[in-house]
Design a protein around this motif. Sequence first.
Motif, PDB file in Angstrom:
ATOM      1  N   LEU A 287       0.829  -1.204   0.000  1.00 20.88           N
ATOM      2  CA  LEU A 287       0.000   0.000   0.000  1.00 20.88           C
ATOM      3  C   LEU A 287       0.864   1.256   0.000  1.00 20.88           C
ATOM      4  O   LEU A 287       0.610   2.212  -0.744  1.00 20.88           O
ATOM      5  CB  LEU A 287      -0.912   0.009   1.225  1.00 20.88           C
ATOM      6  CG  LEU A 287      -2.044  -1.002   1.293  1.00 20.88           C
ATOM      7  CD1 LEU A 287      -2.726  -0.931   2.657  1.00 20.88           C
ATOM      8  CD2 LEU A 287      -3.073  -0.769   0.193  1.00 20.88           C
ATOM      9  N   LYS A 288       1.898   1.244   0.852  1.00 21.40           N
ATOM     10  CA  LYS A 288       2.766   2.419   0.960  1.00 21.40           C
ATOM     11  C   LYS A 288       3.462   2.726  -0.363  1.00 21.40           C
ATOM     12  O   LYS A 288       3.609   3.888  -0.748  1.00 21.40           O
ATOM     13  CB  LYS A 288       3.804   2.190   2.055  1.00 21.40           C
ATOM     14  CG  LYS A 288       3.271   2.306   3.468  1.00 21.40           C
ATOM     15  CD  LYS A 288       4.410   2.103   4.467  1.00 21.40           C
ATOM     16  CE  LYS A 288       3.972   2.375   5.880  1.00 21.40           C
ATOM     17  NZ  LYS A 288       5.079   2.175   6.841  1.00 21.40           N
ATOM     18  N   GLU A 289       3.911   1.678  -1.052  1.00 19.02           N
ATOM     19  CA  GLU A 289       4.576   1.895  -2.343  1.00 19.02           C
ATOM     20  C   GLU A 289       3.649   2.620  -3.316  1.00 19.02           C
ATOM     21  O   GLU A 289       4.076   3.546  -4.019  1.00 19.02           O
ATOM     22  CB  GLU A 289       5.013   0.554  -2.937  1.00 19.02           C
ATOM     23  CG  GLU A 289       6.174  -0.096  -2.225  1.00 19.02           C
ATOM     24  CD  GLU A 289       6.590  -1.405  -2.854  1.00 19.02           C
ATOM     25  OE1 GLU A 289       7.673  -1.903  -2.532  1.00 19.02           O
ATOM     26  OE2 GLU A 289       5.825  -1.942  -3.690  1.00 19.02           O
ATOM     27  N   MET A 290       2.375   2.225  -3.348  1.00 25.43           N
ATOM     28  CA  MET A 290       1.442   2.879  -4.261  1.00 25.43           C
ATOM     29  C   MET A 290       1.088   4.278  -3.780  1.00 25.43           C
ATOM     30  O   MET A 290       0.932   5.203  -4.595  1.00 25.43           O
ATOM     31  CB  MET A 290       0.183   2.036  -4.426  1.00 25.43           C
ATOM     32  CG  MET A 290      -0.735   2.517  -5.542  1.00 25.43           C
ATOM     33  SD  MET A 290       0.054   2.537  -7.188  1.00 25.43           S
ATOM     34  CE  MET A 290       0.035   0.784  -7.574  1.00 25.43           C
ATOM     35  N   VAL A 291       0.967   4.459  -2.477  1.00 26.80           N
ATOM     36  CA  VAL A 291       0.698   5.796  -1.934  1.00 26.80           C
ATOM     37  C   VAL A 291       1.815   6.757  -2.304  1.00 26.80           C
ATOM     38  O   VAL A 291       1.567   7.922  -2.656  1.00 26.80           O
ATOM     39  CB  VAL A 291       0.509   5.736  -0.408  1.00 26.80           C
ATOM     40  CG1 VAL A 291       0.564   7.128   0.211  1.00 26.80           C
ATOM     41  CG2 VAL A 291      -0.822   5.072  -0.061  1.00 26.80           C
ATOM     42  N   ASP A 292       3.046   6.301  -2.254  1.00 29.50           N
ATOM     43  CA  ASP A 292       4.183   7.162  -2.598  1.00 29.50           C
ATOM     44  C   ASP A 292       4.112   7.624  -4.047  1.00 29.50           C
ATOM     45  O   ASP A 292       4.601   8.709  -4.388  1.00 29.50           O
ATOM     46  CB  ASP A 292       5.499   6.402  -2.372  1.00 29.50           C
ATOM     47  CG  ASP A 292       5.842   6.238  -0.900  1.00 29.50           C
ATOM     48  OD1 ASP A 292       5.238   6.946  -0.066  1.00 29.50           O
ATOM     49  OD2 ASP A 292       6.704   5.397  -0.585  1.00 29.50           O
ATOM     50  N   VAL A 293       3.487   6.822  -4.910  1.00 24.96           N
ATOM     51  CA  VAL A 293       3.401   7.142  -6.339  1.00 24.96           C
ATOM     52  C   VAL A 293       2.138   7.937  -6.664  1.00 24.96           C
ATOM     53  O   VAL A 293       2.182   8.941  -7.382  1.00 24.96           O
ATOM     54  CB  VAL A 293       3.428   5.843  -7.168  1.00 24.96           C
ATOM     55  CG1 VAL A 293       2.975   6.088  -8.606  1.00 24.96           C
ATOM     56  CG2 VAL A 293       4.823   5.246  -7.161  1.00 24.96           C
ATOM     57  N   ALA A 294       0.995   7.483  -6.152  1.00 20.27           N
ATOM     58  CA  ALA A 294      -0.294   8.037  -6.572  1.00 20.27           C
ATOM     59  C   ALA A 294      -0.933   8.960  -5.552  1.00 20.27           C
ATOM     60  O   ALA A 294      -1.847   9.710  -5.892  1.00 20.27           O
ATOM     61  CB  ALA A 294      -1.263   6.891  -6.886  1.00 20.27           C
ATOM     62  N   GLY A 295      -0.483   8.911  -4.290  1.00 19.68           N
ATOM     63  CA  GLY A 295      -1.078   9.731  -3.243  1.00 19.68           C
ATOM     64  C   GLY A 295      -2.100   8.945  -2.447  1.00 19.68           C
ATOM     65  O   GLY A 295      -2.776   8.051  -2.970  1.00 19.68           O
ATOM     66  N   VAL A 296      -2.235   9.292  -1.179  1.00 23.56           N
ATOM     67  CA  VAL A 296      -3.090   8.526  -0.279  1.00 23.56           C
ATOM     68  C   VAL A 296      -4.570   8.630  -0.645  1.00 23.56           C
ATOM     69  O   VAL A 296      -5.378   7.772  -0.265  1.00 23.56           O
ATOM     70  CB  VAL A 296      -2.853   8.967   1.178  1.00 23.56           C
ATOM     71  CG1 VAL A 296      -3.484  10.343   1.448  1.00 23.56           C
ATOM     72  CG2 VAL A 296      -3.364   7.928   2.173  1.00 23.56           C
ATOM     73  N   ASP A 297      -4.949   9.653  -1.404  1.00 25.17           N
ATOM     74  CA  ASP A 297      -6.344   9.807  -1.812  1.00 25.17           C
ATOM     75  C   ASP A 297      -6.715   8.917  -2.992  1.00 25.17           C
ATOM     76  O   ASP A 297      -7.872   8.938  -3.444  1.00 25.17           O
ATOM     77  CB  ASP A 297      -6.633  11.260  -2.185  1.00 25.17           C
ATOM     78  CG  ASP A 297      -6.549  12.198  -0.995  1.00 25.17           C
ATOM     79  OD1 ASP A 297      -7.021  11.813   0.089  1.00 25.17           O
ATOM     80  OD2 ASP A 297      -6.004  13.308  -1.145  1.00 25.17           O
ATOM     81  N   HIS A 298      -5.762   8.130  -3.498  1.00 26.05           N
ATOM     82  CA  HIS A 298      -6.001   7.365  -4.726  1.00 26.05           C
ATOM     83  C   HIS A 298      -5.609   5.897  -4.600  1.00 26.05           C
ATOM     84  O   HIS A 298      -5.334   5.241  -5.607  1.00 26.05           O
ATOM     85  CB  HIS A 298      -5.251   8.030  -5.885  1.00 26.05           C
ATOM     86  CG  HIS A 298      -5.613   9.463  -6.076  1.00 26.05           C
ATOM     87  ND1 HIS A 298      -6.819   9.869  -6.612  1.00 26.05           N
ATOM     88  CD2 HIS A 298      -4.959  10.599  -5.727  1.00 26.05           C
ATOM     89  CE1 HIS A 298      -6.883  11.184  -6.613  1.00 26.05           C
ATOM     90  NE2 HIS A 298      -5.778  11.662  -6.081  1.00 26.05           N
ATOM     91  N   VAL A 299      -5.615   5.381  -3.381  1.00 33.99           N
ATOM     92  CA  VAL A 299      -5.281   3.977  -3.143  1.00 33.99           C
ATOM     93  C   VAL A 299      -6.435   3.317  -2.396  1.00 33.99           C
ATOM     94  O   VAL A 299      -7.023   3.919  -1.494  1.00 33.99           O
ATOM     95  CB  VAL A 299      -3.959   3.840  -2.366  1.00 33.99           C
ATOM     96  CG1 VAL A 299      -3.637   2.378  -2.077  1.00 33.99           C
ATOM     97  CG2 VAL A 299      -2.811   4.484  -3.153  1.00 33.99           C
TER      98      VAL A 299
END
Length: 352
Positions: A287-299
């Motif tokens: 989850l953190k890896e995707m948050v770092d890329v897309a932002g916490v509002d988009h995971v």
Amino acid sequence: MASVHAMLSGGVGPDGSTDAARVAEDGVKALEVLRRSISVDVHTHGGPQGIYSPAPPNGSLAAGMRAGSLAAVCLSEIPDEPLLGRNAAGITGITRLPSPDELYRHHLERLAWADEMVAHHGLQRALTAADLVSAHTAGQPALIGGVEGLDFLEGKLERLEEAHQRGIRSAQLVHYTPNDIGDFQMGMVTHEGLTAFGIEVIRDCHRLGMVVDVAHATEKTAKAAAKVSTKPLLLSHTALAGCRAMASARLAARQVTPDHARAIAETGGGIGIWAIFPDLDKYVEGLKEMVDVAGVDHVCVGTDQQVAPGALQDYAQWVNLISAMLRGGFTAEEAGKIAGGNYLRIFRAAVG
């Protein structure tokens, strides 16, 4: 992991131990997140007795959701399921081409299966965002109708409207069977992206009020969908390319690049992370890896349950997932967004 109810009753660790106290405290915090924020698995097949199995409808899905304080699931039927098999490497693909209307007939059978679940096995159907909110408030597990691949359309847009009338609110464009909408990952590129018919399909989904899901679509197809979409897109189940925390590299071709993920986020949409991780702490790393890329509002969380190896095999563990998010460094607000708040925003914009 034990259920949160065992945690809170002292079922983990010796009475009075530091470990038991910490686990109980984590469980209380997680339950508070779930009380304040809606939670949704944005892509599931409902486990070993779910819609992707020959098992008859039963109450196990609703029971697991209640045990884990999970408000809603997007239960996705698979029209091309009769065609699927695994090769020697364990990779899923089609074993033959469908006969005319074969996938449409299978789609109708699975719709009837879901109708039975709603009628007799403890689930209510969510057709609007208000339905999701009321399900969360009442503590009544809800089912969002989903379809994984629109191969059953066979060029007939009226079948999409029929699916909407039957309760489908999330439409994944492609899966493993070549269709006339666009190209899919792990398949032969034949369209170089989204087709003219694919554009019609997206526009009709917008008109009807359905979430457009671009999971399984190639990056070129997904980016083309993002350009024509006027509503947030969902990419319901994947992980970041090169993810170090995953349990298996078997589905590396199904993961997405940072640019691919950002294209979805830029529509206001979200990317669901599947559960192909060895444990919940590793899942949180994904989850953190995707948050770092897309932002916490988009995971989002899109388990693709039942997958193996998978970190979330039982919905009674859902509250443990929230505990793992908090333990892994997410704030309560961030955990609430990922667990369902982001999806509710997408669903409200797409469906109403």
